[in-house]
Design a protein around this motif. Structure first.
Motif, PDB file in Angstrom:
ATOM      1  N   THR A   6     -50.221   5.980  -7.292  1.00 45.04           N
ATOM      2  CA  THR A   6     -49.280   7.007  -6.880  1.00 45.04           C
ATOM      3  C   THR A   6     -49.644   7.400  -5.460  1.00 45.04           C
ATOM      4  OG1 THR A   6     -49.089   7.799  -9.119  1.00 45.04           O
ATOM      5  CG2 THR A   6     -48.390   9.308  -7.397  1.00 45.04           C
ATOM      6  N   LEU A  31     -44.723   3.691  -7.758  1.00 45.69           N
ATOM      7  CA  LEU A  31     -44.524   5.091  -8.106  1.00 45.69           C
ATOM      8  C   LEU A  31     -45.159   5.952  -7.033  1.00 45.69           C
ATOM      9  CD1 LEU A  31     -43.771   7.331 -10.164  1.00 45.69           C
ATOM     10  CD2 LEU A  31     -45.975   6.901 -11.269  1.00 45.69           C
ATOM     11  N   LEU A  54     -41.288  12.743  -8.578  1.00 46.39           N
ATOM     12  CA  LEU A  54     -41.828  11.396  -8.411  1.00 46.39           C
ATOM     13  C   LEU A  54     -40.657  10.488  -8.080  1.00 46.39           C
ATOM     14  CD1 LEU A  54     -44.100  11.265 -11.605  1.00 46.39           C
ATOM     15  CD2 LEU A  54     -44.838  11.667  -9.238  1.00 46.39           C
ATOM     16  N   ILE A  56     -39.518   6.198  -7.932  1.00 50.25           N
ATOM     17  CA  ILE A  56     -39.808   4.780  -8.164  1.00 50.25           C
ATOM     18  C   ILE A  56     -39.088   3.992  -7.078  1.00 50.25           C
ATOM     19  CG2 ILE A  56     -39.253   2.811  -9.657  1.00 50.25           C
ATOM     20  CD1 ILE A  56     -41.539   4.245 -10.832  1.00 50.25           C
ATOM     21  N   TYR A  66     -37.623  11.313 -10.319  1.00 48.25           N
ATOM     22  CA  TYR A  66     -37.996  11.876 -11.615  1.00 48.25           C
ATOM     23  C   TYR A  66     -38.465  13.318 -11.429  1.00 48.25           C
ATOM     24  CZ  TYR A  66     -37.799   7.233 -13.685  1.00 48.25           C
ATOM     25  OH  TYR A  66     -37.368   6.010 -14.145  1.00 48.25           O
ATOM     26  N   LYS A  90     -41.896  -0.176 -17.117  1.00 48.62           N
ATOM     27  CA  LYS A  90     -42.183   1.203 -17.533  1.00 48.62           C
ATOM     28  C   LYS A  90     -42.204   1.404 -19.038  1.00 48.62           C
ATOM     29  CE  LYS A  90     -38.889   2.530 -14.686  1.00 48.62           C
ATOM     30  NZ  LYS A  90     -38.534   1.383 -13.888  1.00 48.62           N
ATOM     31  N   SER A 111     -35.902   9.411 -19.850  1.00 50.10           N
ATOM     32  CA  SER A 111     -37.330   9.667 -19.656  1.00 50.10           C
ATOM     33  C   SER A 111     -38.136   8.668 -20.462  1.00 50.10           C
ATOM     34  CB  SER A 111     -37.676  11.105 -20.076  1.00 50.10           C
ATOM     35  OG  SER A 111     -37.454  11.277 -21.462  1.00 50.10           O
ATOM     36  N   TYR A 112     -39.445   8.667 -20.204  1.00 48.53           N
ATOM     37  CA  TYR A 112     -40.376   7.798 -20.905  1.00 48.53           C
ATOM     38  C   TYR A 112     -41.421   8.669 -21.594  1.00 48.53           C
ATOM     39  CZ  TYR A 112     -38.266   4.171 -18.066  1.00 48.53           C
ATOM     40  OH  TYR A 112     -37.355   3.323 -17.472  1.00 48.53           O
ATOM     41  N   TYR A 119     -47.679   3.378 -15.204  1.00 49.99           N
ATOM     42  CA  TYR A 119     -46.692   4.397 -14.842  1.00 49.99           C
ATOM     43  C   TYR A 119     -46.900   5.668 -15.662  1.00 49.99           C
ATOM     44  CZ  TYR A 119     -44.613   0.483 -12.441  1.00 49.99           C
ATOM     45  OH  TYR A 119     -44.419  -0.590 -11.604  1.00 49.99           O
ATOM     46  N   LYS A 121     -47.970   8.523 -15.077  1.00 51.05           N
ATOM     47  CA  LYS A 121     -47.561   9.802 -14.472  1.00 51.05           C
ATOM     48  C   LYS A 121     -46.084  10.116 -14.703  1.00 51.05           C
ATOM     49  CE  LYS A 121     -51.252  10.081 -11.175  1.00 51.05           C
ATOM     50  NZ  LYS A 121     -51.682  10.364  -9.827  1.00 51.05           N
ATOM     51  N   LEU A 122     -45.291   9.115 -15.124  1.00 53.70           N
ATOM     52  CA  LEU A 122     -43.875   9.349 -15.432  1.00 53.70           C
ATOM     53  C   LEU A 122     -43.675  10.049 -16.777  1.00 53.70           C
ATOM     54  CD1 LEU A 122     -41.927   6.105 -14.457  1.00 53.70           C
ATOM     55  CD2 LEU A 122     -41.894   8.326 -13.333  1.00 53.70           C
ATOM     56  N   HIS A 125     -41.229  12.976 -17.547  1.00 50.85           N
ATOM     57  CA  HIS A 125     -40.403  13.318 -16.389  1.00 50.85           C
ATOM     58  C   HIS A 125     -38.992  12.784 -16.645  1.00 50.85           C
ATOM     59  CE1 HIS A 125     -44.164  14.304 -14.516  1.00 50.85           C
ATOM     60  NE2 HIS A 125     -43.597  14.553 -13.350  1.00 50.85           N
TER      61      HIS A 125
END
Length: 172
Positions: A6, A31, A54, A56, A66, A90, A111-112, A119, A121-122, A125
């Motif tokens: 990141t 990211l 964030l 991508i 995000y 992701k 979202s994830y 990834y 940190k996603l 988000h």
């Protein structure tokens, strides 16, 4: 899979900065943190707003932004029952509907919940489709949604294409 670091994005960048070419973006996607002012409005209501987003960056795509869940009016969102998708980088994406003033719009965001390690940190988000939400903004500039109905990039004066998404570009 290569680990994605990141990085901090230039928070002070303005419209007069040099444009980024989406063809200079990497694959697999990178990211980055961004302090740009991001805002989503739907039905006249601000649904999400942050300077702690964030983004991508992926070859041939405009940035996907995000929002941390703390900066989203989660009381306006409901998990979508329509679909889930899989991204080779992701992981599994879940979709969100928005309900504003009693009107429901489906699959406005995704979202994830358990993104791939690179990834992480996603996690949780939310990214919003610029073509489904009424208005999406980056630093006061209204975005143009990435063409097509699958990808969710936001086109601003800060990026230049050509962009993947219109008919005939899915094989790029």
């Amino acid at each position: 899979m290569e680990r994605q670091e990141t990085k901090d994005y230039d928070a002070g960048a303005t419209g007069s900065e040099q444009q980024e070419s989406v063809w200079d973006y990497p694959r697999p996607p990178r990211l980055e943190a961004t302090a740009r002012h991001l805002r989503v409005v739907h039905g006249g209501v601000v649904v999400a707003e942050t300077r702690r987003g964030l983004r991508i960056l992926e070859t041939s795509h405009p940035p996907v932004y995000y929002f941390p869940p703390e900066d989203v009016s989660m009381e306006l969102l409901q998990p979508s029952k329509r679909r889930k998708t899989f991204c080779e980088f992701k992981g599994v994406a879940s979709y969100w509907d928005v309900v504003v003033n009693g009107a429901k719009t489906v699959d406005v965001a995704w979202s994830y919940a358990a993104p791939a390690t690179s990834y992480a940190k996603l996690k949780d988000h939310l990214a919003f489709y610029g073509g489904v939400a009424d208005e999406c903004w980056v630093d006061g500039e209204r975005v143009v949604p990435q063409p097509g109905d699958f990808y969710g990039g936001w086109i601003t004066s800060h990026v230049k294409g050509p962009f993947k998404g219109p008919p005939g570009t899915l094989g790029w």
